[in-house]
Scaffold this motif. Structure first.
Motif, PDB file in Angstrom:
ATOM      1  N   ASN A 284      77.740  23.992  55.788  1.00 33.73           N
ATOM      2  CA  ASN A 284      77.210  22.628  55.711  1.00 33.73           C
ATOM      3  C   ASN A 284      77.763  21.610  56.708  1.00 33.73           C
TER       4      ASN A 284
ATOM      5  N   LYS B 180      76.233  23.520  61.745  1.00 29.65           N
ATOM      6  CA  LYS B 180      76.177  24.534  62.807  1.00 29.65           C
ATOM      7  C   LYS B 180      74.729  24.838  63.220  1.00 29.65           C
TER       8      LYS B 180
ATOM      9  N   THR C 212      72.008  23.033  62.692  1.00 29.15           N
ATOM     10  CA  THR C 212      71.385  21.839  63.271  1.00 29.15           C
ATOM     11  C   THR C 212      71.773  21.717  64.741  1.00 29.15           C
TER      12      THR C 212
HETATM   13  N1  LIG Z   1      74.281  12.585  59.398  1.00 27.92           N
HETATM   14  C1  LIG Z   1      74.327  13.782  59.977  1.00 27.92           C
HETATM   15  N2  LIG Z   1      73.920  14.877  59.297  1.00 27.92           N
HETATM   16  C2  LIG Z   1      73.953  16.070  59.920  1.00 27.92           C
HETATM   17  C3  LIG Z   1      74.395  16.218  61.266  1.00 27.92           C
HETATM   18  N3  LIG Z   1      74.329  17.529  61.594  1.00 27.92           N
HETATM   19  C4  LIG Z   1      73.851  18.170  60.499  1.00 27.92           C
HETATM   20  N4  LIG Z   1      73.617  17.302  59.482  1.00 27.92           N
HETATM   21  C5  LIG Z   1      73.097  17.624  58.136  1.00 27.92           C
HETATM   22  O1  LIG Z   1      74.028  18.463  57.462  1.00 27.92           O
HETATM   23  C6  LIG Z   1      73.360  19.378  56.593  1.00 27.92           C
HETATM   24  C7  LIG Z   1      73.793  20.809  56.859  1.00 27.92           C
HETATM   25  O2  LIG Z   1      73.350  21.191  58.149  1.00 27.92           O
HETATM   26  P1  LIG Z   1      73.285  22.720  58.584  1.00 27.92           P
HETATM   27  O3  LIG Z   1      72.931  22.727  60.023  1.00 27.92           O
HETATM   28  O4  LIG Z   1      72.422  23.509  57.642  1.00 27.92           O
HETATM   29  O5  LIG Z   1      74.812  23.166  58.378  1.00 27.92           O
HETATM   30  P2  LIG Z   1      75.466  24.637  58.517  1.00 27.92           P
HETATM   31  O6  LIG Z   1      75.596  25.148  57.110  1.00 27.92           O
HETATM   32  O7  LIG Z   1      76.815  24.422  59.130  1.00 27.92           O
HETATM   33  O8  LIG Z   1      74.556  25.466  59.368  1.00 27.92           O
HETATM   34  C8  LIG Z   1      71.855  19.138  56.818  1.00 27.92           C
HETATM   35  O9  LIG Z   1      71.378  18.284  55.801  1.00 27.92           O
HETATM   36  C9  LIG Z   1      71.814  18.443  58.176  1.00 27.92           C
HETATM   37  O10 LIG Z   1      70.686  17.605  58.331  1.00 27.92           O
HETATM   38  C10 LIG Z   1      74.822  15.019  61.978  1.00 27.92           C
HETATM   39  O11 LIG Z   1      75.236  15.025  63.146  1.00 27.92           O
HETATM   40  N5  LIG Z   1      74.765  13.848  61.278  1.00 27.92           N
END
Ligand SMILES: Nc1nc2c(ncn2[C@@H]2O[C@H](COP(=O)(O)OP(=O)(O)O)[C@@H](O)[C@H]2O)c(=O)[nH]1
Ligand SMILES: [Mg+2]
Length: 303
Positions: free
Chosen positions: A22, A25, A27
């Motif tokens: 979360n 990564k 994104t």
């Molecule tokens: N405010 C904000 N939210 C973000 C950013 N990057 C990712 N998110 C949010 O964080 C959440 C998890 O993102 P995700 O890419 O699935 O995380 P992962 O589990 O590391 O792959 C999602 O709701 C994204 O929209 C950012 O730079 N700013």
């Protein structure tokens, strides 16, 4: 062999994206590529399988390995996810650690498992301090200071994966660490995963987005049909959504099929954006009791 200067200076290598669930990564990967290949939801543990995102520039090709977040859990599905995440770090050239800038500066414990792994390996590491849009500017310097004392990062770059801030610097820092070598994939290839895998992921993303509690974690999607005739004909895709109980099946179908239609419409729009083609998507729902709790269950739904 004759090579021109461009080829001689070409860099190509793999970058492991490491971080707990979360932090952003997937994104970040989509934003760096400029195309959505990795699914994103506000829920932790969205990514289950590693996926390679391929970015080809004039003089370099970067192979970004997105992976599930590193976390502790005993469930068969989660154990598989963490071993995928750790395996990713082994055969890469650079590690890009991603963290959430909202983490308290005096307590980096939440990233301990990730930081220990990076410290144990010998790969050069770059830190992407993500979600800086959510913190006040003055909080940034102490945070950078704390991380730089924790590990000898080659660079620490504050970024916002959502709006793209800092990504040019991040990319420059990361690609500078890549070894010299020829491209490994054709310049127009975006991912190592077939389109049918991406299609199944878009369906799972919508289930995760539109349903609550345990349903997102009880869902696995398989593609039964992927027919890509020559343009301009419509691409035909059929997918099965596996859940663990009949109560979950009822939730996914919804009142008079309303939820299934909502999932289908949203997933189809993602597929059409990626393929640049019209898609006809058909969805089925099936109960595969407790599939996520055993290795046998995982195999039954296609893992
Ligand atoms: N405010 C904000 N939210 C973000 C950013 N990057 C990712 N998110 C949010 O964080 C959440 C998890 O993102 P995700 O890419 O699935 O995380 P992962 O589990 O590391 O792959 C999602 O709701 C994204 O929209 C950012 O730079 N700013
Ligand atoms: Mg992810």
């Amino acid at each position: 062999m004759m090579t021109d200067e461009g080829e001689a200076g070409f860099r190509c290598g793999a970058v492991a994206m490491a971080g707990r669930p979360n932090v952003g990564k997937s994104t970040l990967l989509n934003r760096l590529l400029g195309s959505k290949i990795a699914i994103v939801t506000p829920k932790p543990q969205t990514t289950r399988d590693r996926i390679l995102g391929i970015l080809t520039m004039r003089d370099r090709q970067v192979l970004f390995q997105d992976a599930p977040g590193i976390h502790r859990s005993g469930k068969a599905l989660n154990r598989r996810m963490v071993s995928e995440a750790l395996a990713v770090m082994e055969d890469c050239d650079v590690v890009m650690v991603v963290t959430d800038a909202r983490d308290p500066v005096d307590d980096l414990r939440r990233d301990e498992q990730v930081l220990q792994r990076v410290a144990a390996g010998r790969l050069p590491a770059v830190l992407a301090l993500n979600k800086v849009d959510l913190i006040a500017k003055p909080a940034l310097l102490p945070l950078i200071d704390a991380y730089s004392r924790r590990l000898p990062f080659k660079a620490i770059v504050p970024v916002c994966a959502l709006n793209g801030d800092g990504l040019d610097s991040l990319l420059a820092e990361v690609t500078a660490l890549l070894p010299e070598g020829p491209a490994m994939f054709p310049a127009d290839q975006l991912s190592d995963r077939p389109l049918r895998f991406l299609a199944s992921e878009f369906v799972r993303e919508k289930v995760m987005l539109f349903t609550k509690q345990e349903v997102p974690y009880s869902t696995a999607v398989g593609i039964d049909l992927f027919e890509e005739p020559d343009p301009p004909a419509v691409v035909r895709i059929a997918a099965t959504i596996n859940v663990e109980r009949s109560s979950q099946k009822a939730i996914i179908i919804g009142k008079r099929g309303a939820m299934l239609r909502r999932i289908g419409t949203a997933a189809r729009e993602e597929m059409e954006a990626l393929l640049g083609r019209k898609v006809y998507l058909e969805l089925f729902v099936r109960v595969e009791r407790d599939w996520s709790t055993s290795d046998k269950g995982l195999r039954k739904v296609g893992y």
